[in-house]
Structure formats: structure tokens, C-alpha cells
Design a protein around this motif. Structure first.
Motif, PDB file in Angstrom:
ATOM      1  N   LEU A  53       0.958  -1.427  -0.540  1.00 43.78           N
ATOM      2  CA  LEU A  53       0.173  -0.133  -0.012  1.00 43.78           C
ATOM      3  C   LEU A  53       1.182   1.579  -0.163  1.00 43.78           C
ATOM      4  N   ALA A  54       1.847   1.681   0.796  1.00 46.26           N
ATOM      5  CA  ALA A  54       2.695   2.582   0.315  1.00 46.26           C
ATOM      6  C   ALA A  54       3.427   3.390  -0.037  1.00 46.26           C
ATOM      7  N   LEU A  55       3.997   1.727  -0.986  1.00 47.67           N
ATOM      8  CA  LEU A  55       4.581   2.672  -2.657  1.00 47.67           C
ATOM      9  C   LEU A  55       3.689   3.129  -3.556  1.00 47.67           C
ATOM     10  N   PRO A  56       2.596   2.360  -3.607  1.00 46.35           N
ATOM     11  CA  PRO A  56       1.406   2.881  -5.208  1.00 46.35           C
ATOM     12  C   PRO A  56       1.016   4.848  -3.599  1.00 46.35           C
ATOM     13  N   MET A  57       1.229   3.963  -2.042  1.00 50.24           N
ATOM     14  CA  MET A  57       0.537   6.026  -2.394  1.00 50.24           C
ATOM     15  C   MET A  57       1.860   6.865  -2.358  1.00 50.24           C
ATOM     16  N   THR A  58       2.693   6.983  -2.436  1.00 50.01           N
ATOM     17  CA  THR A  58       3.503   7.348  -2.435  1.00 50.01           C
ATOM     18  C   THR A  58       3.668   7.512  -4.073  1.00 50.01           C
ATOM     19  N   LEU A  59       3.209   7.298  -4.568  1.00 48.85           N
ATOM     20  CA  LEU A  59       3.783   8.546  -6.234  1.00 48.85           C
ATOM     21  C   LEU A  59       2.113   8.650  -6.256  1.00 48.85           C
ATOM     22  N   VAL A  60       1.243   8.385  -5.564  1.00 48.50           N
ATOM     23  CA  VAL A  60       0.399   8.903  -5.495  1.00 48.50           C
ATOM     24  C   VAL A  60       0.431  10.388  -4.606  1.00 48.50           C
ATOM     25  N   ILE A  61       0.726  10.533  -3.438  1.00 43.72           N
ATOM     26  CA  ILE A  61       1.096  11.801  -3.150  1.00 43.72           C
ATOM     27  C   ILE A  61       2.353  13.181  -3.970  1.00 43.72           C
ATOM     28  N   SER A  63       2.447  13.312  -6.959  1.00 42.79           N
ATOM     29  CA  SER A  63       1.949  14.035  -8.188  1.00 42.79           C
ATOM     30  C   SER A  63       0.735  14.574  -8.386  1.00 42.79           C
ATOM     31  N   GLY A  64       0.993  14.616  -6.610  1.00 38.22           N
ATOM     32  CA  GLY A  64      -0.072  15.861  -5.768  1.00 38.22           C
ATOM     33  C   GLY A  64      -1.213  15.540  -6.125  1.00 38.22           C
ATOM     34  N   GLY A  65      -1.795  14.233  -6.087  1.00 43.41           N
ATOM     35  CA  GLY A  65      -3.335  13.641  -6.055  1.00 43.41           C
ATOM     36  C   GLY A  65      -3.096  13.098  -4.604  1.00 43.41           C
ATOM     37  N   ILE A  66      -3.849  13.490  -2.969  1.00 44.97           N
ATOM     38  CA  ILE A  66      -3.763  13.462  -1.953  1.00 44.97           C
ATOM     39  C   ILE A  66      -5.207  12.340  -1.612  1.00 44.97           C
TER      40      ILE A  66
END
Length: 79
Positions: A53-61, A63-66
């Protein structure tokens, strides 16, 4: 010619590696069962679930989409 290990990991990487080794030695000293293969397998299984879960969420954050709903989704799916 091969660069020295210090040049590869850098000063901060060396300090972090030393800190990790000290923490592992302390954990093994306080709880001898920590170094057993079964315990290490359990720890890696739990770490994999969080990393999944953490690795994809890092990419989302980045990229600016929290999106903070992942934690609640994980909690509800584990019930």
C-alpha cells in the motif's frame, strides 16, 4: 577500478546501515526468538502488506493527488 564501498552508499547510507545493524543486534539480544527464520518470515509478510500500500500511495502523493482513504480501506478489508 572498483569504487570503495563508502563511495557507493555514502556517509548517510553508512550511518543508517550501522544504525540498522545495532537495532537488529539489540532486538536479538533482548528477544532471542527474533532471529529465528519463522519470526523473520512473519515480519517480512507483515512488511510486505504495508509496502504493497505504501509504495503506490507515495507515487500518488508525489504527483499531487492526496488520497487518504487507503488506510480506512485496508482496515475495513482486514475485518
Amino acid at each position: 577500478m572498483r569504487p570503495p564501498a563508502r563511495a557507493i552508499i555514502g556517509f548517510h547510507g553508512g550511518v543508517l546501515l550501522l544504525l540498522l545493524l545495532v537495532m537488529l543486534a539489540l532486538a536479538a539480544w533482548l528477544e532471542p526468538a527474533f532471529v529465528l527464520p519463522h519470526t523473520q518470515l512473519e515480519i517480512s509478510t507483515h512488511a510486505f502488506e504495508i509496502a504493497l500500500l505504501a509504495l503506490p500511495m507515495t507515487l500518488v502523493i508525489i504527483s499531487g493527488g492526496i488520497d487518504l482513504s487507503v488506510g480506512s480501506t485496508m482496515a475495513l478489508s482486514s475485518v
